[in-house]
Scaffold this motif. Sequence first.
Motif, PDB file in Angstrom:
ATOM      1  N   GLU A  12      46.473  34.423  36.227  1.00  0.00           N
ATOM      2  CA  GLU A  12      47.838  35.221  36.296  1.00  0.00           C
ATOM      3  C   GLU A  12      48.544  34.882  35.205  1.00  0.00           C
ATOM      4  OE1 GLU A  12      50.100  35.815  40.038  1.00  0.00           O
ATOM      5  OE2 GLU A  12      48.312  35.095  41.180  1.00  0.00           O
ATOM      6  N   PHE A  13      48.971  35.762  34.556  1.00  0.00           N
ATOM      7  CA  PHE A  13      49.717  35.783  33.345  1.00  0.00           C
ATOM      8  C   PHE A  13      50.498  36.963  32.916  1.00  0.00           C
ATOM      9  CE2 PHE A  13      45.281  36.760  32.285  1.00  0.00           C
ATOM     10  CZ  PHE A  13      45.416  37.843  31.499  1.00  0.00           C
ATOM     11  N   GLN A  70      39.730  37.615  27.186  1.00  0.00           N
ATOM     12  CA  GLN A  70      40.007  36.445  26.252  1.00  0.00           C
ATOM     13  C   GLN A  70      40.822  35.598  26.892  1.00  0.00           C
ATOM     14  OE1 GLN A  70      37.632  35.312  24.109  1.00  0.00           O
ATOM     15  NE2 GLN A  70      38.785  33.644  24.186  1.00  0.00           N
ATOM     16  N   LYS A  71      42.100  36.006  27.335  1.00  0.00           N
ATOM     17  CA  LYS A  71      43.108  35.388  27.714  1.00  0.00           C
ATOM     18  C   LYS A  71      42.812  34.792  29.184  1.00  0.00           C
ATOM     19  CE  LYS A  71      47.477  33.898  28.620  1.00  0.00           C
ATOM     20  NZ  LYS A  71      47.989  32.898  27.885  1.00  0.00           N
ATOM     21  N   ALA A  72      42.135  35.738  30.068  1.00  0.00           N
ATOM     22  CA  ALA A  72      41.771  35.299  31.368  1.00  0.00           C
ATOM     23  C   ALA A  72      40.702  34.352  31.421  1.00  0.00           C
ATOM     24  CB  ALA A  72      41.485  36.694  32.184  1.00  0.00           C
ATOM     25  N   LEU A  73      39.687  34.406  30.562  1.00  0.00           N
ATOM     26  CA  LEU A  73      38.837  33.197  30.588  1.00  0.00           C
ATOM     27  C   LEU A  73      39.421  32.110  30.015  1.00  0.00           C
ATOM     28  CD1 LEU A  73      35.862  35.472  28.901  1.00  0.00           C
ATOM     29  CD2 LEU A  73      35.873  34.202  31.509  1.00  0.00           C
ATOM     30  N   THR A  77      39.302  28.535  32.547  1.00  0.00           N
ATOM     31  CA  THR A  77      38.176  27.594  32.098  1.00  0.00           C
ATOM     32  C   THR A  77      38.956  26.336  31.167  1.00  0.00           C
ATOM     33  OG1 THR A  77      37.705  28.727  29.883  1.00  0.00           O
ATOM     34  CG2 THR A  77      36.478  29.207  31.975  1.00  0.00           C
ATOM     35  N   GLN A  78      40.275  26.886  30.535  1.00  0.00           N
ATOM     36  CA  GLN A  78      41.062  25.701  29.818  1.00  0.00           C
ATOM     37  C   GLN A  78      40.552  25.269  28.736  1.00  0.00           C
ATOM     38  OE1 GLN A  78      44.346  24.633  31.105  1.00  0.00           O
ATOM     39  NE2 GLN A  78      43.762  26.281  32.527  1.00  0.00           N
ATOM     40  N   THR A  79      39.521  26.510  28.051  1.00  0.00           N
ATOM     41  CA  THR A  79      38.884  26.469  26.806  1.00  0.00           C
ATOM     42  C   THR A  79      38.993  27.803  26.135  1.00  0.00           C
ATOM     43  OG1 THR A  79      36.691  26.938  27.680  1.00  0.00           O
ATOM     44  CG2 THR A  79      37.177  24.801  27.763  1.00  0.00           C
ATOM     45  N   GLU A  80      38.522  27.895  25.043  1.00  0.00           N
ATOM     46  CA  GLU A  80      38.387  29.150  24.125  1.00  0.00           C
ATOM     47  C   GLU A  80      36.728  29.504  24.476  1.00  0.00           C
ATOM     48  OE1 GLU A  80      40.614  31.015  22.872  1.00  0.00           O
ATOM     49  OE2 GLU A  80      42.067  29.521  23.625  1.00  0.00           O
ATOM     50  N   PRO A  81      36.623  30.215  25.398  1.00  0.00           N
ATOM     51  CA  PRO A  81      35.220  30.759  25.761  1.00  0.00           C
ATOM     52  C   PRO A  81      34.693  31.641  24.993  1.00  0.00           C
ATOM     53  CG  PRO A  81      36.344  31.439  27.381  1.00  0.00           C
ATOM     54  CD  PRO A  81      37.356  30.663  26.789  1.00  0.00           C
ATOM     55  N   ASP A  82      33.355  31.847  24.929  1.00  0.00           N
ATOM     56  CA  ASP A  82      32.838  33.279  24.080  1.00  0.00           C
ATOM     57  C   ASP A  82      32.781  34.276  24.938  1.00  0.00           C
ATOM     58  OD1 ASP A  82      31.745  34.823  22.382  1.00  0.00           O
ATOM     59  OD2 ASP A  82      29.423  33.693  22.925  1.00  0.00           O
ATOM     60  N   ALA A  83      33.767  35.080  24.625  1.00  0.00           N
ATOM     61  CA  ALA A  83      33.924  36.174  25.686  1.00  0.00           C
ATOM     62  C   ALA A  83      33.082  37.334  25.388  1.00  0.00           C
ATOM     63  CB  ALA A  83      35.231  36.787  25.452  1.00  0.00           C
ATOM     64  N   ALA A  84      32.028  37.262  24.423  1.00  0.00           N
ATOM     65  CA  ALA A  84      31.004  38.135  24.201  1.00  0.00           C
ATOM     66  C   ALA A  84      29.912  38.441  25.492  1.00  0.00           C
ATOM     67  CB  ALA A  84      30.372  38.092  22.926  1.00  0.00           C
ATOM     68  N   ASP A 117      51.333  46.700  37.074  1.00  0.00           N
ATOM     69  CA  ASP A 117      51.290  45.482  37.430  1.00  0.00           C
ATOM     70  C   ASP A 117      50.214  45.155  38.363  1.00  0.00           C
ATOM     71  OD1 ASP A 117      53.341  44.721  35.793  1.00  0.00           O
ATOM     72  OD2 ASP A 117      55.049  44.791  37.262  1.00  0.00           O
ATOM     73  N   ARG A 118      49.662  44.042  38.150  1.00  0.00           N
ATOM     74  CA  ARG A 118      48.557  43.403  39.060  1.00  0.00           C
ATOM     75  C   ARG A 118      47.261  44.396  39.205  1.00  0.00           C
ATOM     76  NH1 ARG A 118      50.587  38.655  40.842  1.00  0.00           N
ATOM     77  NH2 ARG A 118      52.986  38.479  40.930  1.00  0.00           N
ATOM     78  N   ALA A 119      47.086  45.198  38.411  1.00  0.00           N
ATOM     79  CA  ALA A 119      45.932  46.218  38.411  1.00  0.00           C
ATOM     80  C   ALA A 119      44.568  45.420  38.951  1.00  0.00           C
ATOM     81  CB  ALA A 119      45.859  47.032  37.207  1.00  0.00           C
ATOM     82  N   PRO A 120      43.890  45.773  39.476  1.00  0.00           N
ATOM     83  CA  PRO A 120      42.606  44.953  39.646  1.00  0.00           C
ATOM     84  C   PRO A 120      41.507  45.163  38.715  1.00  0.00           C
ATOM     85  CG  PRO A 120      42.413  47.213  41.101  1.00  0.00           C
ATOM     86  CD  PRO A 120      43.914  47.114  39.986  1.00  0.00           C
ATOM     87  N   PHE A 121      41.467  43.873  37.934  1.00  0.00           N
ATOM     88  CA  PHE A 121      40.701  43.677  36.931  1.00  0.00           C
ATOM     89  C   PHE A 121      39.642  42.514  37.362  1.00  0.00           C
ATOM     90  CE2 PHE A 121      43.772  45.514  33.853  1.00  0.00           C
ATOM     91  CZ  PHE A 121      42.925  46.150  32.797  1.00  0.00           C
ATOM     92  N   ILE A 122      38.425  42.740  36.964  1.00  0.00           N
ATOM     93  CA  ILE A 122      37.382  41.461  37.213  1.00  0.00           C
ATOM     94  C   ILE A 122      36.710  41.329  35.801  1.00  0.00           C
ATOM     95  CG2 ILE A 122      35.485  40.913  38.319  1.00  0.00           C
ATOM     96  CD1 ILE A 122      36.219  43.254  40.785  1.00  0.00           C
ATOM     97  N   VAL A 123      36.646  39.952  35.613  1.00  0.00           N
ATOM     98  CA  VAL A 123      35.803  39.644  34.523  1.00  0.00           C
ATOM     99  C   VAL A 123      34.568  39.016  34.948  1.00  0.00           C
ATOM    100  CG1 VAL A 123      35.550  38.237  32.464  1.00  0.00           C
ATOM    101  CG2 VAL A 123      37.815  39.107  32.992  1.00  0.00           C
TER     102      VAL A 123
END
Length: 89
Positions: free
Chosen positions: A21-22, A35-38, A42-49, A74-80
């Motif tokens: 949530e952000f 990128q932000k959700a990941l 994960t509290q890291t900078e993951p490879d979003a590719a 607001d709060r649209a249903p996104f899934i990564v």
Amino acid sequence: MNTSAQLRMRVWVEDAWDVAEFDATADWTVAKLKQKALAVVTQTEPDAAGYEVKLRGALVIDETCTLEELEVSDRAPFIVLSAHRRPVR
């Protein structure tokens, strides 16, 4: 929609079985949202590719689209989720 409008994002990250949530603005791209959700989960900078994004259950093919172009509220249903299928054991 005003591109400076604040949106509260709630993104399900399947690999972590957690929700990020952000706040975002309407001029964010889907790639930036991913990128932000990941990063939040994960509290890291993951490879979003290696991940893809779904909105309302449909794959977002062009991640350069902005949230405004997708008419996101607001709060649209996104899934990564992982872009690669995993075998079931």
